[in-house]
Design a protein around this motif. Sequence first.
Motif, mmCIF file in Angstrom:
data_model
loop_
_atom_site.group_PDB
_atom_site.id
_atom_site.type_symbol
_atom_site.label_atom_id
_atom_site.label_comp_id
_atom_site.label_asym_id
_atom_site.label_seq_id
_atom_site.Cartn_x
_atom_site.Cartn_y
_atom_site.Cartn_z
ATOM 1 N N ASN A 147 0.831 -1.206 0.000
ATOM 2 C CA ASN A 147 0.000 0.000 0.000
ATOM 3 C C ASN A 147 0.860 1.249 0.000
ATOM 4 O OD1 ASN A 147 -1.929 -1.810 2.362
ATOM 5 N ND2 ASN A 147 -2.443 -1.572 0.218
ATOM 6 N N LEU A 148 1.953 1.241 0.763
ATOM 7 C CA LEU A 148 2.858 2.387 0.834
ATOM 8 C C LEU A 148 3.444 2.693 -0.536
ATOM 9 C CD1 LEU A 148 4.715 4.451 2.311
ATOM 10 C CD2 LEU A 148 6.246 2.546 2.809
ATOM 11 N N ALA A 149 3.886 1.653 -1.255
ATOM 12 C CA ALA A 149 4.508 1.876 -2.558
ATOM 13 C C ALA A 149 3.505 2.401 -3.582
ATOM 14 C CB ALA A 149 5.115 0.565 -3.052
ATOM 15 N N VAL A 150 2.303 1.803 -3.603
ATOM 16 C CA VAL A 150 1.300 2.239 -4.576
ATOM 17 C C VAL A 150 0.871 3.678 -4.297
ATOM 18 C CG1 VAL A 150 -1.021 1.821 -5.436
ATOM 19 C CG2 VAL A 150 0.520 -0.090 -5.016
ATOM 20 N N ALA A 182 0.566 4.617 -16.590
ATOM 21 C CA ALA A 182 -0.529 4.505 -15.626
ATOM 22 C C ALA A 182 -1.292 3.198 -15.819
ATOM 23 C CB ALA A 182 -1.462 5.703 -15.759
ATOM 24 N N ARG A 183 -1.504 2.825 -17.080
ATOM 25 C CA ARG A 183 -2.220 1.573 -17.365
ATOM 26 C C ARG A 183 -1.444 0.370 -16.823
ATOM 27 N NH1 ARG A 183 -1.390 -2.089 -20.985
ATOM 28 N NH2 ARG A 183 0.079 -0.762 -22.126
ATOM 29 N N LYS A 184 -0.130 0.373 -17.026
ATOM 30 C CA LYS A 184 0.682 -0.735 -16.539
ATOM 31 C C LYS A 184 0.694 -0.793 -15.017
ATOM 32 C CE LYS A 184 3.742 -1.009 -20.569
ATOM 33 N NZ LYS A 184 5.146 -0.895 -21.061
ATOM 34 N N CYS A 185 0.684 0.367 -14.390
ATOM 35 C CA CYS A 185 0.654 0.393 -12.918
ATOM 36 C C CYS A 185 -0.676 -0.125 -12.387
ATOM 37 C CB CYS A 185 0.911 1.812 -12.421
ATOM 38 S SG CYS A 185 2.602 2.378 -12.652
ATOM 39 N N ARG A 186 -1.772 0.247 -13.040
ATOM 40 C CA ARG A 186 -3.090 -0.236 -12.599
ATOM 41 C C ARG A 186 -3.210 -1.746 -12.751
ATOM 42 N NH1 ARG A 186 -5.008 4.663 -14.964
ATOM 43 N NH2 ARG A 186 -5.306 3.588 -16.940
ATOM 44 N N ASN A 187 -2.503 -2.301 -13.714
ATOM 45 C CA ASN A 187 -2.563 -3.742 -13.942
ATOM 46 C C ASN A 187 -1.638 -4.536 -13.028
ATOM 47 O OD1 ASN A 187 -4.439 -3.410 -16.004
ATOM 48 N ND2 ASN A 187 -2.890 -3.279 -17.610
ATOM 49 N N GLN A 188 -0.891 -3.824 -12.177
ATOM 50 C CA GLN A 188 0.032 -4.504 -11.273
ATOM 51 C C GLN A 188 -0.741 -5.286 -10.215
ATOM 52 O OE1 GLN A 188 3.355 -4.794 -10.821
ATOM 53 N NE2 GLN A 188 4.321 -3.262 -12.120
ATOM 54 N N VAL A 190 -0.678 -6.030 -6.551
ATOM 55 C CA VAL A 190 -0.015 -5.402 -5.409
ATOM 56 C C VAL A 190 0.658 -6.420 -4.501
ATOM 57 C CG1 VAL A 190 -1.515 -3.393 -5.416
ATOM 58 C CG2 VAL A 190 -2.176 -5.409 -4.093
ATOM 59 N N SER A 191 0.289 -7.690 -4.609
ATOM 60 C CA SER A 191 0.946 -8.707 -3.794
ATOM 61 C C SER A 191 2.229 -9.217 -4.439
ATOM 62 C CB SER A 191 -0.010 -9.885 -3.543
ATOM 63 O OG SER A 191 -0.326 -10.534 -4.761
ATOM 64 N N ASN A 192 2.462 -8.847 -5.696
ATOM 65 C CA ASN A 192 3.669 -9.280 -6.390
ATOM 66 C C ASN A 192 4.038 -8.227 -7.439
ATOM 67 O OD1 ASN A 192 5.817 -10.834 -7.336
ATOM 68 N ND2 ASN A 192 4.526 -12.064 -8.684
ATOM 69 N N LEU A 193 4.572 -7.109 -6.994
ATOM 70 C CA LEU A 193 4.889 -5.990 -7.881
ATOM 71 C C LEU A 193 6.041 -6.347 -8.809
ATOM 72 C CD1 LEU A 193 4.620 -3.175 -5.218
ATOM 73 C CD2 LEU A 193 3.009 -3.603 -7.058
ATOM 74 N N PHE A 212 10.323 4.162 -9.904
ATOM 75 C CA PHE A 212 9.266 3.232 -9.486
ATOM 76 C C PHE A 212 9.820 1.821 -9.356
ATOM 77 C CE2 PHE A 212 5.860 0.248 -10.527
ATOM 78 C CZ PHE A 212 4.866 0.628 -9.638
ATOM 79 N N ASN A 213 10.606 1.386 -10.348
ATOM 80 C CA ASN A 213 11.174 0.035 -10.313
ATOM 81 C C ASN A 213 12.110 -0.153 -9.120
ATOM 82 O OD1 ASN A 213 9.814 -0.756 -12.625
ATOM 83 N ND2 ASN A 213 11.485 -0.208 -13.995
#
Length: 469
Positions: A147-150, A182-188, A190-193, A212-213
Amino acid sequence: RWVFAYTTPIVLNDGSKPAFYHFEIPLKAFQDITKVDEGRAYVIDSGGYLVADSSHVYNQSLNSAAFGQSPKDFFPSISTISTSPEFNEDIRNMLASNNSTNIGHVTYSGDGELHYIVFKRLPMFDWILAYEKPYSLMMSGNYNLDNLAVTLFVISLGVIAGGLIAIYVLSDRITRPIIDFARKCRNQDVSNLQRINPIGKDKEINQVIYAFNDMMERVNAIEKQKEEFASMVTHELKSPLTPIIGWCQTLKNPKLIGQLNSKQLNAVDVIQRNAKRLLQLVGDILDVQKLDLNRMKFDSQSVDVDELLNYMYNNLQNVMDQKNIKQINSTKEQLTIRSDRNRIEQVLNNLILNAVDFVPSEGGKIEYGAQSKGDEVIFYVKDNGPGISPEKQKKLFHKFYQIDTSVTRKHGGSGLGLAISKGIIESLGGKIWIESELGRGASFYFTIPKDRTKTTMSEKVIDIKETAK
């Protein structure tokens, strides 16, 4: 009032610069971007001042700043965050660095608690974006380092977007990679970034992607350490509990130890009862961890639903009698499913025992059962308790959530039961939900596919088709 000003030349095809484009944004726009629900977000300029801070109220009205006013007379300095020498040194080094991909993190003590900060230098403005949370928020509730990273990514994307509004209008070349990012981030997940590949040749956008990486690698490493620590702690807690419970049973057997008097027996009962309670809590934590890591194992066997619910009825009758609760098994169909009997029983136990805690002491009633609907079986547990408000229903299946959080709360529990139930049901291919109104009791429902094997196979086929696409 203070504003952010940006000026850029308008370059024609022949290389000439006949004019300049200039725009100004009130700093209130950046203050709005840094608003967060938890933790604290702020932007530090090259002078070490907080030009935006979610924890500070700025006077944004017209004529609020005198012409020629010094920044120190209006903006808080970084010393208002922490007077720690390590914190100030890290921030100063970041501001002075020419390495645009620098990412830093630091901890400091404030208000008697340890805070964790992740910060990133924004090379276009020579500013620093920072996001912090106390460890208590990171390690409990429904929050974690993912959550912190997102959250940090969303804030950084908003700050960059605020500074590039004019460029969006002038150049479609910049908007496309931002939308793609943004699209790629939304498709991440969150349990396995996962790392995101650079997009095009836009240096500014790719700098954010690199940041970000790097941040994701750091967060994933910390998350792994947290999981390993939780696994070690729960294992070490569980190991001594088994012999404690075993010795309690031995002490209560007069043929092995001798006859205990009533006070001694009561003391042993208290030890045994609390040891079992702690064992249940450790088991819940292990179940949550297995579900988070997708490591919980499930069986697939034929389950006689009517026999399972009759077993639940007989097994819980002693609990119901102790609290004068009327239980009703209202199943009217002979149903058979192929799924994991033990896990379904675990979910039903969680829901029914939760209801036991909340029904009235006089006239308490709990009804449960199952009915067929298409390719699924719907299980339900209904009670005549006080009901749950819509606001609390939204968080009901979050980890560690308690309906009653007061110091004098009457109902125990770790707040993990419903989160575990949700994870189990979704892993079995079903869904779980609640229907309730204040003063009218609560009804929990969950679905289980009649044949989990067919559901799992269809999901695999869909995954193979998506991969082929």
